[in-house]
Design an enzyme around this catalytic site. Structure first.
Site, PDB file in Angstrom:
ATOM      1  N   ASP A   9      -9.377  -7.615   2.969  1.00  0.00           N
ATOM      2  CA  ASP A   9      -9.520  -6.807   4.175  1.00  0.00           C
ATOM      3  C   ASP A   9     -10.514  -5.643   4.024  1.00  0.00           C
ATOM      4  O   ASP A   9     -11.559  -5.620   4.645  1.00  0.00           O
ATOM      5  CB  ASP A   9      -8.156  -6.358   4.714  1.00  0.00           C
ATOM      6  CG  ASP A   9      -7.228  -5.767   3.662  1.00  0.00           C
ATOM      7  OD1 ASP A   9      -7.677  -5.558   2.506  1.00  0.00           O
ATOM      8  OD2 ASP A   9      -6.055  -5.508   3.983  1.00  0.00           O
ATOM      9  N   ASP A  27      -1.363  -6.622  -8.520  1.00  0.00           N
ATOM     10  CA  ASP A  27      -1.688  -7.988  -8.137  1.00  0.00           C
ATOM     11  C   ASP A  27      -2.787  -8.516  -9.046  1.00  0.00           C
ATOM     12  O   ASP A  27      -3.707  -7.789  -9.409  1.00  0.00           O
ATOM     13  CB  ASP A  27      -2.161  -8.038  -6.680  1.00  0.00           C
ATOM     14  CG  ASP A  27      -1.073  -7.582  -5.719  1.00  0.00           C
ATOM     15  OD1 ASP A  27       0.109  -7.916  -5.971  1.00  0.00           O
ATOM     16  OD2 ASP A  27      -1.387  -6.888  -4.740  1.00  0.00           O
ATOM     17  N   ASP A  81       2.406  -1.672  -6.871  1.00  0.00           N
ATOM     18  CA  ASP A  81       2.574  -2.911  -7.632  1.00  0.00           C
ATOM     19  C   ASP A  81       1.208  -3.382  -8.119  1.00  0.00           C
ATOM     20  O   ASP A  81       0.181  -2.822  -7.745  1.00  0.00           O
ATOM     21  CB  ASP A  81       3.243  -3.995  -6.771  1.00  0.00           C
ATOM     22  CG  ASP A  81       2.649  -4.060  -5.383  1.00  0.00           C
ATOM     23  OD1 ASP A  81       1.429  -3.832  -5.232  1.00  0.00           O
ATOM     24  OD2 ASP A  81       3.409  -4.347  -4.438  1.00  0.00           O
TER      25      ASP A  81
HETATM   26  P1  ATP Z   1      -0.061  -1.532  -1.158  1.00  0.00           P
HETATM   27  O1  ATP Z   1       0.609  -2.607  -1.985  1.00  0.00           O
HETATM   28  O2  ATP Z   1      -0.267  -0.258  -1.868  1.00  0.00           O
HETATM   29  O3  ATP Z   1       0.538  -1.378   0.179  1.00  0.00           O
HETATM   30  P2  ATP Z   1      -2.269  -3.343  -1.275  1.00  0.00           P
HETATM   31  O4  ATP Z   1      -3.732  -3.118  -1.043  1.00  0.00           O
HETATM   32  O5  ATP Z   1      -1.893  -3.800  -2.630  1.00  0.00           O
HETATM   33  O6  ATP Z   1      -1.552  -2.033  -0.855  1.00  0.00           O
HETATM   34  P3  ATP Z   1      -0.974  -5.702  -0.305  1.00  0.00           P
HETATM   35  O7  ATP Z   1      -0.381  -5.935   1.026  1.00  0.00           O
HETATM   36  O8  ATP Z   1      -0.096  -5.639  -1.485  1.00  0.00           O
HETATM   37  O9  ATP Z   1      -1.822  -4.374  -0.178  1.00  0.00           O
HETATM   38  O10 ATP Z   1      -2.090  -6.809  -0.505  1.00  0.00           O
HETATM   39  C1  ATP Z   1      -2.787  -6.979  -1.737  1.00  0.00           C
HETATM   40  C2  ATP Z   1      -4.244  -7.269  -1.462  1.00  0.00           C
HETATM   41  O11 ATP Z   1      -4.378  -8.496  -0.751  1.00  0.00           O
HETATM   42  C3  ATP Z   1      -4.954  -6.248  -0.618  1.00  0.00           C
HETATM   43  O12 ATP Z   1      -5.420  -5.179  -1.396  1.00  0.00           O
HETATM   44  C4  ATP Z   1      -6.066  -7.038  -0.006  1.00  0.00           C
HETATM   45  O13 ATP Z   1      -7.129  -7.193  -0.909  1.00  0.00           O
HETATM   46  C5  ATP Z   1      -5.428  -8.404   0.197  1.00  0.00           C
HETATM   47  N1  ATP Z   1      -4.841  -8.537   1.546  1.00  0.00           N
HETATM   48  C6  ATP Z   1      -3.558  -8.286   1.905  1.00  0.00           C
HETATM   49  N2  ATP Z   1      -3.357  -8.505   3.198  1.00  0.00           N
HETATM   50  C7  ATP Z   1      -4.528  -8.934   3.698  1.00  0.00           C
HETATM   51  C8  ATP Z   1      -4.966  -9.334   4.988  1.00  0.00           C
HETATM   52  N3  ATP Z   1      -4.138  -9.333   6.029  1.00  0.00           N
HETATM   53  N4  ATP Z   1      -6.263  -9.724   5.121  1.00  0.00           N
HETATM   54  C9  ATP Z   1      -7.101  -9.723   4.065  1.00  0.00           C
HETATM   55  N5  ATP Z   1      -6.737  -9.341   2.846  1.00  0.00           N
HETATM   56  C10 ATP Z   1      -5.485  -8.950   2.640  1.00  0.00           C
HETATM   57 MG    MG Z   2       0.071  -4.359  -3.313  1.00  0.00          MG
END
Ligand code: ATP
Ligand code: MG
Length: 440
Positions: free
Chosen positions: A145, A66, A64
């Site tokens: 993170d 963001d 997705d």
């Molecule tokens: P995917 O969607 O492929 O699983 P993602 O990196 O996009 O991976 P998401 O859970 O969608 O992960 O979160 C989007 C973004 O928000 C992350 O890339 C990170 O920068 C931030 N983020 C999400 N969860 C946390 C957390 N627990 N602590 C700090 N930052 C976070």
């Molecule tokens: Mg994501």
């Protein structure tokens, strides 16, 4: 381009201009582009951030997209008719395009300390409870993170902005938590699960400093609300890398935090049985996902908790309970004990219990009851579960083979014998060669 952004020292960002990186607008979802452009045209900063940027740089298809912006959620809502505001811990705007949702988050300030305006809060254990203090892009980068998740693709000039050394880590294949790992894992222990999930998904190795505190801090997951753990568990085990995640979670003492009863069974296992059952169940799930077949958490849960259920049922039987009752009671008890750790919706726990109960009926083969069993809505899942048990050496292969054979020819043969007439034509369940058991 040598900013590694270690720890919390803020330093100037590295800007990687369009010709120097591989992200092209063709690979970005048109809806995400629409959101980015509309924010920009309204005078706001607008960036793609997180997994979308990371995956595009790695040549993978993002799950997705963001968006991060300096527009406040209410401002975002004014710009988009198809927008709703969500979340308490993080207030976010969701811009909805049919099935695609573009998540728009306002830059958040870096926490570590104070809760001056009452909308950011860290509790006594150092955990973030609320996180709604808006800030600038730099603060936003450092409160993310992992460095590879903190890269910003700026729609204003198509450059990438890197505050934390994420580009270098992408190139080196390293997963590194931003800041002091101990502090950052304490702030939000779920980051330990995310570390495992990203390491396996991206094939990255964990930075030694990131990895170091995990085994010790693993018990902090005990304080995470069961519903959040359930969500993370689904991402770990239904994302195509279940087996790798299972193994890595065990390595870091994290698995036992999610499935304490299963971990106990694994530590005193005999003949490798539960380990083989779980590993094969996970491998089958991964294969099914790769083939685009449906998977259900109920089956996976049934696999993970089967050994604790068996052990409990054996104990109850030894105390004099009838085998059927013993299995019923054991199922209820194990489901209840697991629910303390992880909230499992009834739509998953009910079919899981059925899969287990049907095992007893599958173990006594032959006769009319077997024919009836074929029509049971959970027969397919229960049969697949039986195949898995046979593969893992818990029940004889012959039993599984008998059911495979029976589905092909058995029912009609049986009817013929019972009635002396030609069998009615019935729709046959085609037998399956490999267990996956996830048709609902
Ligand atoms: P995917 O969607 O492929 O699983 P993602 O990196 O996009 O991976 P998401 O859970 O969608 O992960 O979160 C989007 C973004 O928000 C992350 O890339 C990170 O920068 C931030 N983020 C999400 N969860 C946390 C957390 N627990 N602590 C700090 N930052 C976070
Ligand atoms: Mg994501």
């Amino acid at each position: 381009m040598s900013n590694t952004g270690r720890n919390e020292t803020r330093s100037a960002a590295t800007h990687i201009s369009r010709p120097e990186h591989s992200i092209s607008r063709v690979n970005i979802s048109p809806n995400a582009l629409k959101v980015l452009y509309r924010l920009k045209d309204a005078g706001y900063q607008a960036h793609l951030v997180g997994g979308g940027v990371r995956d595009l740089l790695l040549g993978r298809e993002p799950k997705d997209f963001d968006v991060a912006t300096d527009a406040h959620p209410e401002d975002v809502r004014k710009l988009f008719r198809n927008c709703r505001l969500i979340g308490r811990r993080f207030r976010l705007a969701h811009v909805v395009f049919g099935r695609e949702i573009i998540e728009v988050a306002t830059f958040r300030a870096l926490q570590h300390g104070g809760n001056e305006d009452g909308d950011q809060h860290i509790d006594d254990e150092g955990r973030i409870v609320r996180d709604n203090v808006f800030g600038d892009i730099e603060g936003d980068a450092f409160r993310r993170d992992f460095s590879v998740n903190a890269l910003y693709y700026n729609i204003a000039d198509f450059s990438i902005i890197d505050y934390t050394g994420g580009m270098a880590d992408i190139e080196r294949g390293v997963l590194r938590l931003i800041g002091d790992p101990d502090t950052r894992f304490r702030e939000d222990p779920v980051r330990m699960l995310r570390a495992v999930r990203f390491a396996t998904k991206l094939g990255f190795r964990m930075d030694p400093l990131t990895e170091q505190p995990i085994k010790n801090l693993a018990p902090l997951l005990g304080d995470i609300p069961p519903a959040r753990l359930f969500d993370e568990m689904l991402k770990l085990f239904l994302g195509g890398a279940a087996l790798a995640n299972f193994e890595m979670l065990r390595h870091y003492n994290l698995f036992g935090q999610l499935f304490p009863l299963t971990e106990q069974s694994l530590t005193h296992e005999e003949n490798n049985f539960p380990l083989t059952l779980i590993s094969r169940g996970m491998a089958n799930t991964d294969t099914r996902i790769e083939q685009g077949k449906p998977v259900t958490p109920a089956f996976l849960f049934a696999v993970l908790l089967w050994q604790p259920v068996r052990e409990r049922a054996a104990k109850l039987e030894a105390e004099g309970q009838h085998p059927v009752l013993a299995l019923q009671h054991a199922s209820s008890q194990i489901i209840a004990e697991q629910a303390v750790v992880m909230a499992t919706p009834r739509r998953f726990s009910l079919p899981m219990r059925e899969i287990w109960m049907l095992q007893l009926r599958l173990e006594s083969k032959g006769g009319r009851r077997s024919v009836r069993l074929l029509g049971h809505p959970r027969f397919r899942a229960a049969y697949d579960f039986l195949l898995l048990r046979a593969e893992a050496g818990e029940v004889p292969e012959e039993l599984a083979d008998w059911w495979t054979e029976f589905q092909e020819t058995g029912p009609e043969q049986h009817e013929k014998q019972a009635t002396g007439k030609r069998p009615r034509k019935r729709r046959r369940n085609r037998p399956r060669r490999s267990p996956g058991g996830q048709t609902e």
